[in-house]
Design a protein around this motif. Structure first.
Motif, PDB file in Angstrom:
ATOM      1  N   ILE A 123       0.868  -1.192  -0.074  1.00 56.13           N
ATOM      2  CA  ILE A 123      -0.074  -0.054  -0.047  1.00 56.13           C
ATOM      3  C   ILE A 123       0.830   1.385  -0.081  1.00 56.13           C
ATOM      4  CG2 ILE A 123      -1.667   1.163   1.061  1.00 56.13           C
ATOM      5  CD1 ILE A 123      -2.666  -1.468   0.271  1.00 56.13           C
ATOM      6  N   THR A 124       0.829   1.974  -1.125  1.00 57.65           N
ATOM      7  CA  THR A 124       1.640   3.160  -1.182  1.00 57.65           C
ATOM      8  C   THR A 124       0.669   4.411  -1.780  1.00 57.65           C
ATOM      9  OG1 THR A 124       2.662   2.891  -3.183  1.00 57.65           O
ATOM     10  CG2 THR A 124       3.857   1.981  -1.430  1.00 57.65           C
ATOM     11  N   ASN A 125       1.290   5.551  -1.380  1.00 52.54           N
ATOM     12  CA  ASN A 125       0.708   6.858  -2.052  1.00 52.54           C
ATOM     13  C   ASN A 125      -0.872   6.891  -1.904  1.00 52.54           C
ATOM     14  OD1 ASN A 125       0.823   9.471  -3.214  1.00 52.54           O
ATOM     15  ND2 ASN A 125       0.552   8.391  -5.192  1.00 52.54           N
ATOM     16  N   ALA A 126      -1.690   6.361  -1.010  1.00 54.08           N
ATOM     17  CA  ALA A 126      -2.940   5.901  -1.151  1.00 54.08           C
ATOM     18  C   ALA A 126      -3.778   7.205  -0.229  1.00 54.08           C
ATOM     19  CB  ALA A 126      -3.453   4.756  -0.559  1.00 54.08           C
ATOM     20  N   SER A 127      -4.797   7.397  -1.434  1.00 53.79           N
ATOM     21  CA  SER A 127      -5.765   8.498  -0.252  1.00 53.79           C
ATOM     22  C   SER A 127      -6.836   7.713   0.093  1.00 53.79           C
ATOM     23  CB  SER A 127      -6.203   9.476  -1.471  1.00 53.79           C
ATOM     24  OG  SER A 127      -6.685   9.137  -2.527  1.00 53.79           O
ATOM     25  N   MET A 128      -7.099   6.346  -0.327  1.00 51.86           N
ATOM     26  CA  MET A 128      -8.338   5.730  -0.005  1.00 51.86           C
ATOM     27  C   MET A 128      -7.938   4.136   0.128  1.00 51.86           C
ATOM     28  SD  MET A 128     -12.280   6.029  -1.490  1.00 51.86           S
ATOM     29  CE  MET A 128     -13.457   4.958  -0.734  1.00 51.86           C
ATOM     30  N   VAL A 129      -8.556   3.500   0.928  1.00 54.74           N
ATOM     31  CA  VAL A 129      -8.319   2.001   0.928  1.00 54.74           C
ATOM     32  C   VAL A 129      -9.759   1.613   1.325  1.00 54.74           C
ATOM     33  CG1 VAL A 129      -7.453  -0.056   1.714  1.00 54.74           C
ATOM     34  CG2 VAL A 129      -5.920   2.130   1.355  1.00 54.74           C
ATOM     35  N   VAL A 130     -10.233   0.255   0.557  1.00 54.62           N
ATOM     36  CA  VAL A 130     -11.350  -0.138   0.759  1.00 54.62           C
ATOM     37  C   VAL A 130     -11.323  -1.568   1.024  1.00 54.62           C
ATOM     38  CG1 VAL A 130     -13.783  -0.647  -0.244  1.00 54.62           C
ATOM     39  CG2 VAL A 130     -12.728   1.498  -0.618  1.00 54.62           C
ATOM     40  N   MET A 131     -12.029  -1.920   2.403  1.00 54.34           N
ATOM     41  CA  MET A 131     -12.239  -3.505   2.812  1.00 54.34           C
ATOM     42  C   MET A 131     -13.584  -3.583   3.067  1.00 54.34           C
ATOM     43  SD  MET A 131      -8.862  -4.432   5.119  1.00 54.34           S
ATOM     44  CE  MET A 131      -8.714  -6.170   4.640  1.00 54.34           C
TER      45      MET A 131
END
Length: 250
Positions: A123-131
């Protein structure tokens, strides 16, 4: 044409642990709509959250993407925000179908689909993650480390959307919610046999936590706030926020 879920409609000699295999992938849209209360509302809101939190030239991760419903919602919500959407699932059956579905749409932002475990995703340079109903299928002992990696990979001001089936802390309360959920499934056409056999198939695979356990784990990972925005029976969706630099809770 959407296929009906009848995987557990006939008596099974022995009920095996639930797997996201070809049979499940084939009927997944019907299965999820009839099994998870508020599923479409959750997916639609993921698109709304993306429109508010995704930052140009950043990555957005959909961990446990199944057939790509959340990824498509993100793509629609970020039509005016150039970004990279990365859809991850460890089921090749799901990934193969997801790729075909994604390719059938003309999307403003690219969606790359990869077959790998969320535990192995960088996970890099992320503005949003969804699980979206993913963490519950990951072994409990590695959940804290995964959430910490997600937190570390998010930019300041980034957000994690975490949807989960949860367990009520009291036995009586939990049984009440389970009963209501089972009635929801019956009302959607599942027989008593289907409800019973699927519950047995999920028993050793879907290991649920209470909301308090989720909140504490997310706070330990570093998230500054955890907002439960949706709840119906024993299903919930949360927004975990990574504070912007210089921000602090009031």
């Amino acid at each position: 044409m959407q296929k009906s879920d009848n995987i557990f409609a006939t008596p099974l000699t022995s009920v095996e642990d639930f797997k996201f295999d070809e049979a499940v992938a084939d009927v997944f849209p019907d299965m999820i709509q009839r099994s998870v209360p508020g599923y479409q509302t959750i997916v639609d809101t993921i698109g709304e959250v993306a429109s508010r939190f995704v930052v140009p030239s950043t990555n957005v991760y959909d961990l446990g993407c199944s057939l790509g419903a959340a990824s498509l919602a993100i793509a629609r919500g970020t039509a005016q925000i150039p970004c990279n959407i990365i859809a991850i699932d460890n089921s090749q059956a799901m990934v193969s179908r997801c790729e075909r579905i994604i390719q059938s749409f003309s999307l403003p932002n690219p969606v790359s689909v990869r077959c790998e475990s969320a535990l192995d995703t960088d996970i890099t340079n992320a503005s949003m993650v969804v699980m979206n109903f993913t963490l519950q299928f990951i072994p409990p002992d590695v959940r804290p480390a995964l959430l910490k990696r997600i937190y570390d990979g998010l930019l300041p001001g980034g957000i994690l959307v975490l949807s989960e089936k949860i367990r009520h802390p009291s036995v009586t309360g939990n049984e009440m919610l389970v009963d209501l959920h089972h009635q929801f499934k019956r009302n959607n056409g599942y027989s008593e046999l289907e409800v019973s056999q699927k519950r047995a198939a999920l028993e050793n695979v879907m290991l649920t936590d209470t909301f308090s356990e989720h909140e504490a784990r997310l706070k330990t990972a570093g998230f500054s706030d955890v907002v439960m925005w949706f709840k119906c029976y024993n299903f919930t969706s949360m927004l975990a926020v990574k504070a912007k630099r210089g921000d602090r809770d009031e």
